[in-house]
Design an enzyme around this catalytic site. Structure first.
Site, PDB file in Angstrom:
ATOM      1  N   SER A 127      53.719  72.870  30.433  1.00  0.00           N
ATOM      2  CA  SER A 127      54.399  72.369  31.743  1.00  0.00           C
ATOM      3  C   SER A 127      55.330  71.504  31.507  1.00  0.00           C
ATOM      4  O   SER A 127      55.337  70.719  30.710  1.00  0.00           O
ATOM      5  CB  SER A 127      53.201  71.968  32.773  1.00  0.00           C
ATOM      6  OG  SER A 127      53.764  71.379  33.872  1.00  0.00           O
ATOM      7  N   TYR A 151      47.829  65.220  34.758  1.00  0.00           N
ATOM      8  CA  TYR A 151      48.132  66.743  34.286  1.00  0.00           C
ATOM      9  C   TYR A 151      49.177  66.884  33.100  1.00  0.00           C
ATOM     10  O   TYR A 151      49.065  67.538  32.093  1.00  0.00           O
ATOM     11  CB  TYR A 151      48.569  67.614  35.434  1.00  0.00           C
ATOM     12  CG  TYR A 151      48.970  68.994  35.171  1.00  0.00           C
ATOM     13  CD1 TYR A 151      47.940  69.663  34.682  1.00  0.00           C
ATOM     14  CD2 TYR A 151      50.273  69.392  35.313  1.00  0.00           C
ATOM     15  CE1 TYR A 151      48.336  71.521  34.550  1.00  0.00           C
ATOM     16  CE2 TYR A 151      50.592  70.811  34.929  1.00  0.00           C
ATOM     17  CZ  TYR A 151      49.445  71.490  34.597  1.00  0.00           C
ATOM     18  OH  TYR A 151      49.947  73.117  34.554  1.00  0.00           O
ATOM     19  N   LYS A 155      48.771  67.947  29.033  1.00  0.00           N
ATOM     20  CA  LYS A 155      49.580  68.974  28.378  1.00  0.00           C
ATOM     21  C   LYS A 155      50.305  68.779  27.455  1.00  0.00           C
ATOM     22  O   LYS A 155      50.386  69.326  26.555  1.00  0.00           O
ATOM     23  CB  LYS A 155      50.554  69.623  29.660  1.00  0.00           C
ATOM     24  CG  LYS A 155      49.838  70.567  30.828  1.00  0.00           C
ATOM     25  CD  LYS A 155      49.009  71.903  30.058  1.00  0.00           C
ATOM     26  CE  LYS A 155      48.514  72.721  31.196  1.00  0.00           C
ATOM     27  NZ  LYS A 155      47.975  73.856  30.384  1.00  0.00           N
TER      28      LYS A 155
END
Length: 329
Positions: A127, A151, A155
């Site tokens: 991402s 998050y 990632k």
């Protein structure tokens, strides 16, 4: 060819499955079998000569990954993730799925290769959340990863693991840093970025939508159609050109919320625009403030990856793919 899709019940997983079934091949090789796995059982495609296995599993369970790769798939698409907003609100769940699940998968492959040579192509959906402010006007392929969310951190760690396991020859990995996928079909998920889709998706069918940020907010987008194309290209590409740099910034479209709304006005008129209700949300405003806004994705473009060039095009893709070519306002 044998393909495993982890996260197959999600929006991209479903669209990837449909596309692969329609093609019947990947990289010039016929697809003979597909395993579709997710926390809920993915739907089995009908009317295809491809053999399907369906698995409802939790990838945070250390024993699951070995079962998923027991038949040694040639291509593995790792799409499963706890999305941005949920990963920020539930720290333990985000790390269990986004980090531990990825590590268990890589380790299962490594352990399998110790018994008999095995090195599958692993396409990992990363991402643009791996990047954190302050940003240059355009983020280049050389910009460092300094995520500002859990998050994004999860990632970024996954990217490092993918590169190291590829360096050691356990997997042949490609990490694709996906722009925000817009317009996402279906119901909203728990991603903090969901409003980018909802302010277009709902008004296009005559429903109200909430805008939690200012119209000057700029972000990096791609359509679901292009996102699926990215996944298939990553699975079929010659990875020798990547060297040790296994993670790629995908092309996309940089646009402000205001530019999105103007494209909606051109597509569906003032009536649709008036269905957008402004309700500022401090938590989302804070998160979005630390997100990447624009990229110079030269490396991926040189390898043949391409995306939309306007929000008019992104809206057109949504109308064609999800609304049967017509809108409801």
């Amino acid at each position: 060819m044998n393909i495993l899709i982890i996260g197959a019940a999600g929006m991209l997983g479903r669209k990837l499955t449909q596309s692969l079934v329609a093609d019947g091949e990947l990289g010039g090789k016929a697809i003979s079998r597909m395993k579709l796995a997710d926390v809920v059982a993915p739907e089995k495609p009908v009317g295809s000569s491809i053999g399907f296995d369906i698995a409802a599993v939790d990838i945070s369970d250390p024993a699951v990954a070995a079962r998923l790769i027991a038949d040694r798939p040639d291509i593995i698409f790792h799409l499963a993730a706890i999305v941005s907003g949920e990963a920020e609100l539930d720290f333990d769940k985000g790390y269990a799925i986004n980090l531990d699940g990825t590590r268990y998968l890589l380790e299962a492959i490594r352990q399998a290769s110790a018994k008999e040579p095995y090195c599958p192509r692993l396409v990992f959906t990363s991402s643009i959340a791996v990047f954190g402010a302050p940003f240059p006007d355009k983020i280049s392929d050389e910009f460092f990863t300094t995520p500002r969310t859990s998050y994004g951190t999860q990632k970024a760690i996954g990217e490092l693991l993918l590169a190291d396991y590829s360096r050691r020859g356990f997997v042949d990995g490609v990490g694709i840093r996906m722009p925000t996928v817009c317009i996402r079909p279906g119901k909203p998920n728990k991603a903090a970025s969901g409003f980018f889709s909802s302010i277009l998706r709902e008004p296009l069918v005559g429903q109200e939508a909430v805008l939690p940020v200012d119209e000057n907010v700029r972000h990096w987008h791609v359509s679901p159609r292009s996102a699926v194309r990215f996944l298939k290209q990553a699975a079929a590409m010659d990875t020798a050109v990547l060297g040790s740099r296994r993670n790629l910034n995908m092309p996309g479209l940089s646009a402000t919320v205001g530019e999105q709304i103007e494209a909606l006005r051109r597509a569906a008129g003032e009536k649709a625009v008036k269905l957008i209700r402004r309700e500022p949300d401090p938590l989302i405003i804070e998160m979005v403030d630390g997100w990447a806004k624009d990229f110079d994705a030269s490396r991926a473009k040189s390898l043949g990856f391409a995306a939309e060039s306007s929000f008019d095009e992104i809206i057109r893709v949504h109308i064609e793919d999800e609304l049967g070519g017509s809108i409801g306002v």
